[in-house]
Scaffold this active site. Structure first.
Site, short mmCIF file in Angstrom:
data_model
loop_
_atom_site.label_atom_id
_atom_site.label_comp_id
_atom_site.label_asym_id
_atom_site.label_seq_id
_atom_site.Cartn_x
_atom_site.Cartn_y
_atom_site.Cartn_z
N SER A 41 -84.34 13.19 18.12
CA SER A 41 -83.90 14.47 17.56
C SER A 41 -84.02 14.49 16.05
CB SER A 41 -82.42 14.73 17.92
OG SER A 41 -82.24 14.67 19.30
N HIS A 73 -86.94 17.80 21.80
CA HIS A 73 -87.78 16.61 21.99
C HIS A 73 -89.18 17.10 22.34
CE1 HIS A 73 -84.64 13.34 22.27
NE2 HIS A 73 -83.93 14.44 22.16
N ARG A 94 -88.88 10.41 24.80
CA ARG A 94 -88.06 9.28 25.22
C ARG A 94 -87.37 9.61 26.54
NH1 ARG A 94 -84.81 8.12 20.61
NH2 ARG A 94 -85.27 5.92 20.44
N THR A 95 -87.28 8.62 27.41
CA THR A 95 -86.46 8.79 28.61
C THR A 95 -85.07 8.23 28.33
OG1 THR A 95 -88.39 8.65 30.06
CG2 THR A 95 -86.25 8.24 31.06
N HIS A 96 -84.08 9.05 28.50
CA HIS A 96 -82.70 8.61 28.25
C HIS A 96 -82.06 8.10 29.53
CE1 HIS A 96 -83.37 11.27 24.77
NE2 HIS A 96 -82.47 10.53 24.16
N GLU A 195 -68.63 11.25 23.10
CA GLU A 195 -67.47 10.38 23.24
C GLU A 195 -66.17 11.19 23.10
OE1 GLU A 195 -69.91 9.92 20.88
OE2 GLU A 195 -70.97 8.68 22.35
N ASN A 237 -74.24 14.63 13.04
CA ASN A 237 -72.87 15.12 13.13
C ASN A 237 -71.90 13.96 12.93
OD1 ASN A 237 -74.04 14.56 16.05
ND2 ASN A 237 -71.84 14.15 16.17
I1 8IG Z 1 -77.50 14.02 17.91
O1 8IG Z 1 -71.87 12.18 18.35
C1 8IG Z 1 -75.99 13.01 18.68
N1 8IG Z 1 -76.18 12.20 19.69
N2 8IG Z 1 -73.08 9.53 21.87
N3 8IG Z 1 -72.46 10.87 20.10
C2 8IG Z 1 -73.41 10.41 20.95
N4 8IG Z 1 -74.67 10.81 20.91
C3 8IG Z 1 -74.99 11.68 19.96
C4 8IG Z 1 -74.08 12.19 19.05
C5 8IG Z 1 -72.74 11.77 19.12
N5 8IG Z 1 -74.73 13.04 18.25
#
Ligand code: 8IG
Length: 274
Positions: A41, A73, A94-96, A195, A237
């Site tokens: 990203s 993506h 990418r594969t998550h 989270e 963020n």
């Molecule tokens: I962009 O705050 C992005 N990806 N786990 N936590 C997690 N993944 C993320 C975050 C985040 N921001």
């Protein structure tokens, strides 16, 4: 729904990666690539700035690379000739782990990159940050990781060393381009939910400065495949609880858009040093 080739019990994931690399060589007419990059990203612009695009492939035309499901993506695989004459393979999809296709699908990009000849793997991502001194939109080097997925991309009794996983040499090289770059430990959560604030505090106590949903498993697979790794995050963020307002994917994309010119140029300049 298309079937998942990684679910085939008889699949050898390394042979499958060789098949993918052979397809990439055929479609790009580049027999061997020197470096590979996974652009997460916010990082897509780097590809345009790195050099001359020799070929752009549909990810779906290469075995094991399906279309990504996350907006932001890029669904292509690009071969780029750097000013140095080296060839870079840009894996835009990418594969998550949260896609539920398993760790073999996650590891496939790294294994394919290595089979395509890459000696260096650049892993980028967008992630959350714990450090309030850093503003969203800041690129941060990954110094190490904490894998909170409980999983490994490695199968069988292969005891792979992860010391200096995120190459000190490459981090120093990145800082020679931008001395203001800071570094932090990246904690990979499974996702796709962000989270809880308590989990973010836990990650902080453990020593993490960044939280995300990728990269650690990719890096382990890349190390197993013998590549040197550079990890760079775009902190889009502040992590949940650090930032008081709810996290949104739109906010993440917006931060990525605002930073992409700047970080794209940074990454292009770093790669030019390889
Ligand atoms: I962009 O705050 C992005 N990806 N786990 N936590 C997690 N993944 C993320 C975050 C985040 N921001």
């Amino acid at each position: 729904m298309s079937s998942n080739p990684f679910n085939d019990e008889t699949l050898n994931p390394f042979d499958f990666a060789k098949d993918a690399a052979a397809k990439i060589a055929e479609l790009t007419s580049i027999a061997s690539h020197d470096i590979a990059l996974v652009l997460g990203s916010g990082w897509a612009k780097a590809a345009d700035l790195m050099g001359e695009t020799v070929a752009t492939l549909n990810a779906a035309d290469v075995p094991g690379f399906s279309k990504p499901h996350v907006e932001g993506h890029s669904p292509t695989i690009r071969s780029i000739r750097l000013p140095s004459g080296k060839h870079a393979l840009v894996l835009g999809s990418r594969t998550h782990l949260y896609e539920g296709k398993g760790v073999r699908a996650v590891a496939h990009a790294a294994r394919t990159a290595a089979a395509a000849g890459a000696k260096i793997m650049v892993l980028t991502n967008g992630c959350g940050g714990l450090n309030t001194d850093l503003a969203p939109g800041t690129p941060i080097l990954i110094s190490d990781h904490i894998n909170l997925t409980t999983l490994s991309p490695i199968e069988g009794a292969k005891f792979v060393d992860l010391t200096d996983l995120y190459s000190t040499r490459l981090r120093n090289l990145a800082r020679s381009v931008d001395p203001t770059l800071t570094e932090a430990v990246y904690a990979q959560f499974r996702g796709p939910h962000y989270e809880t604030p308590a989990e973010v505090r836990m990650a902080g106590v453990m020593g993490a400065g960044l939280v995300g949903m990728s990269t650690a498993l990719d890096a382990i697979a890349a190390r197993e495949a013998g590549m040197e790794i550079l990890g760079i995050s775009l902190m889009t963020n502040h992590a949940a609880g650090i930032q008081k307002t709810p996290l949104s994917h739109e906010e993440v994309l917006q931060a990525g858009r605002e930073a992409e010119g700047r970080i794209g140029k940074l990454l292009a300049e770093i790669v030019a040093k390889f």
